[in-house]
Design an enzyme around this catalytic site. Sequence first.
Site, mmCIF file in Angstrom:
data_model
loop_
_atom_site.group_PDB
_atom_site.id
_atom_site.type_symbol
_atom_site.label_atom_id
_atom_site.label_comp_id
_atom_site.label_asym_id
_atom_site.label_seq_id
_atom_site.Cartn_x
_atom_site.Cartn_y
_atom_site.Cartn_z
ATOM 1 N N SER A 128 31.886 -67.761 79.670
ATOM 2 C CA SER A 128 31.086 -68.569 80.595
ATOM 3 C C SER A 128 31.779 -69.909 80.787
ATOM 4 C CB SER A 128 29.677 -68.768 80.045
ATOM 5 O OG SER A 128 29.726 -69.674 78.961
ATOM 6 N N LYS A 129 31.209 -70.675 81.697
ATOM 7 C CA LYS A 129 31.809 -71.949 82.100
ATOM 8 C C LYS A 129 32.079 -72.858 80.895
ATOM 9 C CE LYS A 129 33.474 -74.039 85.408
ATOM 10 N NZ LYS A 129 34.582 -73.488 86.148
ATOM 11 N N ARG A 130 31.231 -72.768 79.875
ATOM 12 C CA ARG A 130 31.447 -73.712 78.762
ATOM 13 C C ARG A 130 32.718 -73.397 77.978
ATOM 14 N NH1 ARG A 130 29.565 -70.914 74.178
ATOM 15 N NH2 ARG A 130 28.539 -69.093 75.038
#
Length: 471
Positions: A245-247
């Site tokens: 994911s983006k994190r």
Amino acid sequence: MSAASDKPVVTRFAPSPTGYLHIGGGRTALFNWLYARGRQGTFLLRIEDTDRERSTPEATDAILRGLTWLGLDWDGEVVSQFARKDRHAEVAREMLERGAAYKCFSTQEEIEGFREAARAEGRSTLFRSPWRDADPASHPDAPFVIRMKAPRSGETVIEDEVQGTVRFQNETLDDMVVLRSDGTPTYMLAVVVDDHDMGVTHVIRGDDHLNNAARQTMVYEAMGWEVPVWAHIPLIHGPDGKKLSKRHGALGVEEYQAMGYPAAGMRNYLARLGWSHGDDEFFTSEQAMGWFDLDGIGRSPARLDFKKLESVCGQHIAVMEDAELMREIAAYLAAARKPALTDLQAERLEKGLYALKDRAKTFPELLEKARFALESRPISADDAAAKSLDPVSRGILRELTPMLQAASWSKQDLEAILTAFAGEKGMGFGKLAAPLRTALAGRTVTPSVYDMMLVIGRDETIARLEDAAAA
Ligand code: GLU
């Protein structure tokens, strides 16, 4: 293995244009490209733009740019799935004629009612249409969808090259809609019709589509078409083993270009994400084409590892041809929205690449080391470098300058002059090199002073030493 494997290989990448080219999509495309290219096969690109609300031309452009940057060239024209909607409807009608599908007139409310009753009675809520076996003479003049007449017993077996044999109990699958009441095809039908018409022999895609393979197999079978070879590859996970994911950092392929990773390094790294060939970590795309096989794909999710990515990219930068490096650096600067190189900067950079390319893992790192070639006078020094300029070292630079005037400007000659000069002054070479680095590059960490001098030439060297001596 299915008979499809005996034919010339045709693979495809079939992204939905709803955003950017995801790193996982880039890897799927790469696997399909490697598989086809290594077998004199064909690699096709189909944009799955049937979802008109979510598909945008900008997203298609971003996907094409990402693939182009990665160097994944496709054969023939890009296929638009939406443009083939009439063909999809035609196949749905053919399924009707074959008795493999039926018109279902149930309304949304009726379907809801069916589900509620099923829930109340503790039965499966899979919709069982009353129209499945209805006599066409009883058909009302009302809107209908076309549903697949899926087998209700037995099992559908997927022989997957990565996942092995996967069995689906047919009673768990409903009669899926293949054509909506407005005449538009569903995704599940469109994929099969397109793959069949495009002659796709191998479907290599993310394992989030494994369940779809069962339903899609039913369509192939209903139409009497040959089922392709399946290979559902595990998704990419973040360094912590969780779903990407983006994190975890950048997700879009183009972001990696903007961070300054070379395309060859990216291909190499993405190939290793979930696929292996012995202990090989560093390889060219030509080698990967020769080696790539579905057997080498692992069953567990690969983890993104930025350290590995950087190490592989550094090795690729080190062996890249100068002209290719210059082209990629220019493309990187554009992608990162940084100013393009001037002619003089490009000329000096290219001349200096031999001294720069074996030490940089990314293009920004390389350009930082190339500061001596890119900056113009007066060269500004950072704090650490400025420390080596004091009255004594300035005096030394002043004394050195006339000796350089007479040098032949070969590496040997410069080495001889500087070593003799340092000896005369009773100073170690390091002591002399520090103010030279500051004068030439404004930094303490630079390529060798000889290389810098050779690249920028006599006049520029002397002018920079004079600037530093006078400062
Ligand atoms: N369009 C689908 C996606 O982007 C891929 C479908 C397929 O490869 O069969 O996930």
